[in-house]
Design a protein around this motif. Structure first.
Motif, PDB file in Angstrom:
ATOM      1  N   UNK A   1       1.243  -1.303  -0.237  1.00 24.42           N
ATOM      2  CA  UNK A   1       0.100   0.220  -0.158  1.00 24.42           C
ATOM      3  C   UNK A   1       1.062   1.093  -0.290  1.00 24.42           C
ATOM      4  N   UNK A   2       0.754   2.374  -0.760  1.00 25.18           N
ATOM      5  CA  UNK A   2       1.129   3.449  -1.410  1.00 25.18           C
ATOM      6  C   UNK A   2       0.589   4.836  -1.146  1.00 25.18           C
ATOM      7  N   UNK A   3       1.102   5.884  -0.994  1.00 31.06           N
ATOM      8  CA  UNK A   3       0.543   6.951  -1.442  1.00 31.06           C
ATOM      9  C   UNK A   3      -0.520   7.117  -2.576  1.00 31.06           C
ATOM     10  N   UNK A   4      -1.716   7.505  -2.560  1.00 27.67           N
ATOM     11  CA  UNK A   4      -2.584   7.611  -3.918  1.00 27.67           C
ATOM     12  C   UNK A   4      -2.063   8.039  -5.121  1.00 27.67           C
ATOM     13  N   UNK A   5      -0.941   8.599  -4.500  1.00 27.92           N
ATOM     14  CA  UNK A   5      -0.453   9.484  -6.022  1.00 27.92           C
ATOM     15  C   UNK A   5       1.375   8.730  -6.138  1.00 27.92           C
ATOM     16  N   UNK A   6       1.655   7.796  -5.481  1.00 31.46           N
ATOM     17  CA  UNK A   6       2.881   7.478  -5.718  1.00 31.46           C
ATOM     18  C   UNK A   6       2.314   5.719  -6.541  1.00 31.46           C
ATOM     19  N   UNK A   7       1.113   4.832  -6.317  1.00 31.19           N
ATOM     20  CA  UNK A   7       0.935   3.145  -6.739  1.00 31.19           C
ATOM     21  C   UNK A   7       1.498   3.910  -8.386  1.00 31.19           C
ATOM     22  N   UNK A   8       1.459   4.281  -8.855  1.00 32.98           N
ATOM     23  CA  UNK A   8       2.056   4.653 -10.445  1.00 32.98           C
ATOM     24  C   UNK A   8       2.900   3.578 -10.994  1.00 32.98           C
ATOM     25  N   UNK A   9       4.016   5.388  -9.792  1.00 28.33           N
ATOM     26  CA  UNK A   9       5.464   5.055  -9.908  1.00 28.33           C
ATOM     27  C   UNK A   9       5.736   3.799  -9.311  1.00 28.33           C
ATOM     28  N   UNK A  10       5.884   2.888  -8.466  1.00 28.66           N
ATOM     29  CA  UNK A  10       5.486   1.344  -7.309  1.00 28.66           C
ATOM     30  C   UNK A  10       5.085   0.389  -7.956  1.00 28.66           C
ATOM     31  N   UNK A  11       4.120   0.366  -8.863  1.00 28.59           N
ATOM     32  CA  UNK A  11       3.329  -0.688  -9.774  1.00 28.59           C
ATOM     33  C   UNK A  11       5.309  -0.400 -11.099  1.00 28.59           C
ATOM     34  N   UNK A  12       5.434   0.378 -11.822  1.00 28.03           N
ATOM     35  CA  UNK A  12       5.389  -0.321 -12.761  1.00 28.03           C
ATOM     36  C   UNK A  12       7.279  -0.077 -12.274  1.00 28.03           C
ATOM     37  N   UNK A  13       7.914   0.507 -11.287  1.00 30.34           N
ATOM     38  CA  UNK A  13       9.436   0.093 -10.984  1.00 30.34           C
ATOM     39  C   UNK A  13       9.394  -1.041 -10.113  1.00 30.34           C
ATOM     40  N   UNK A  14       8.066  -1.863 -10.089  1.00 29.45           N
ATOM     41  CA  UNK A  14       8.307  -3.403  -9.004  1.00 29.45           C
ATOM     42  C   UNK A  14       7.578  -4.128 -10.976  1.00 29.45           C
ATOM     43  N   UNK A  15       7.592  -3.828 -11.732  1.00 28.42           N
ATOM     44  CA  UNK A  15       7.185  -4.196 -13.489  1.00 28.42           C
ATOM     45  C   UNK A  15       9.117  -4.104 -13.574  1.00 28.42           C
ATOM     46  N   UNK A  16      10.050  -3.106 -13.479  1.00 26.79           N
ATOM     47  CA  UNK A  16      10.997  -3.139 -13.673  1.00 26.79           C
ATOM     48  C   UNK A  16      11.644  -4.274 -13.089  1.00 26.79           C
TER      49      UNK A  16
END
Length: 259
Positions: free
Chosen positions: A183-198
């Motif tokens: 669970x991350x801040x709402x404005x960090x979800x996209x950043x964290x998801x794509x960092x995970x994918x990378x």
């Protein structure tokens, strides 16, 4: 209305978008059909290393099925069975996908939306995300396959709690129940998801596929065969293994080729 399932590519990472933002990405029969087709197409693409699944916009991953369809597409058991064949084929395609999948969850993730997220390998959401399967209020039951996916992820007690209460709950509770990985801040979800994918895409793709295959197999209580056990050593004959250990010794980033 345009395409309700969109597919984008950024190198070895694909993004699948549930694209009905005007309806919070509520799922329709054509959407389920296309989602299954897309996941099967992506699964056989050896150039892929990770798939991110998300809803369009910032308000919702998906709130479940579009209830307005029920009057003409799911008004009796015969219609529901025909609908179910398409629905369950899409869920099977998600489960059987060879590549790692990451659910990027913003906002509402309920009903059929949660079914999709549960079948992803990792789930990352924002603090304001909401979860649940409130279908007891519609007089509906979840199918065996849908229940099994939830059961495998969170166990019997939590599965029963979710289905029997039909309560919609927040991100922190979802994390405590094991429904989401992060669970991350709402404005960090996209950043964290794509960092995970990378991070996933930077790993050896054959290894990721083997790990998914082995975990699926271990869900079957049938004893492993010698052939299946020996497959665990096949990685030693790959080019990626040689690249990996040589890069480790040289302290350089490995360039895996999936061979």
């Amino acid at each position: 209305m345009g395409d309700t399932i969109l597919v984008g590519r950024d190198g070895a990472i694909a993004t699948v978008v549930l694209n009905r933002p005007e309806k919070l990405n509520a799922l329709t029969r054509p959407m389920w059909k296309r989602l299954g087709e897309v996941m099967r197409e992506l699964s056989v693409d050896d150039n892929l290393r990770c798939i991110v699944i998300r809803g369009a916009g910032d308000k919702s991953f998906a709130p479940g099925n579009d209830i307005s369809e029920f009057a003409h597409a799911r008004s009796n058991s015969a219609q529901a069975e025909a609908y179910g064949e398409i629905h369950h084929a899409a869920l099977a395609a998600l489960y059987e996908c060879r590549h790692p999948t990451v659910a990027l969850i913003k906002g509402i993730c309920v009903g059929g939306g949660l079914e999709i997220a549960v079948l992803c390998d990792l789930r990352i959401c924002g603090t304001s995300s909401r979860f649940g399967i409130p279908i007891n209020r519609l007089g509906l039951v979840a199918g065996h396959g849908e229940i099994q996916a939830l059961l495998d992820l969170v166990g019997r007690s939590v599965t029963l709690e979710i289905l029997l209460e039909g309560r919609v709950f927040g991100a922190e509770e979802a994390f405590q129940k094991g429904l989401v990985n992060r669970v991350v801040a709402d404005d960090k979800v996209e950043e964290e998801a794509y960092a995970t994918a990378r991070r996933i895409a930077d790993g050896a793709p054959l290894v990721a596929r083997w790990h998914k295959k082995f975990i699926r197999r271990l869900a079957d209580p049938t004893p492993l065969t010698d052939q299946e056990r020996n497959e665990g050593y096949a990685c030693y004959d790959t080019e990626d293994f040689k690249t990996g250990y040589q890069s480790f010794l040289a302290k350089t980033k490995p360039d895996f080729r999936g061979r």
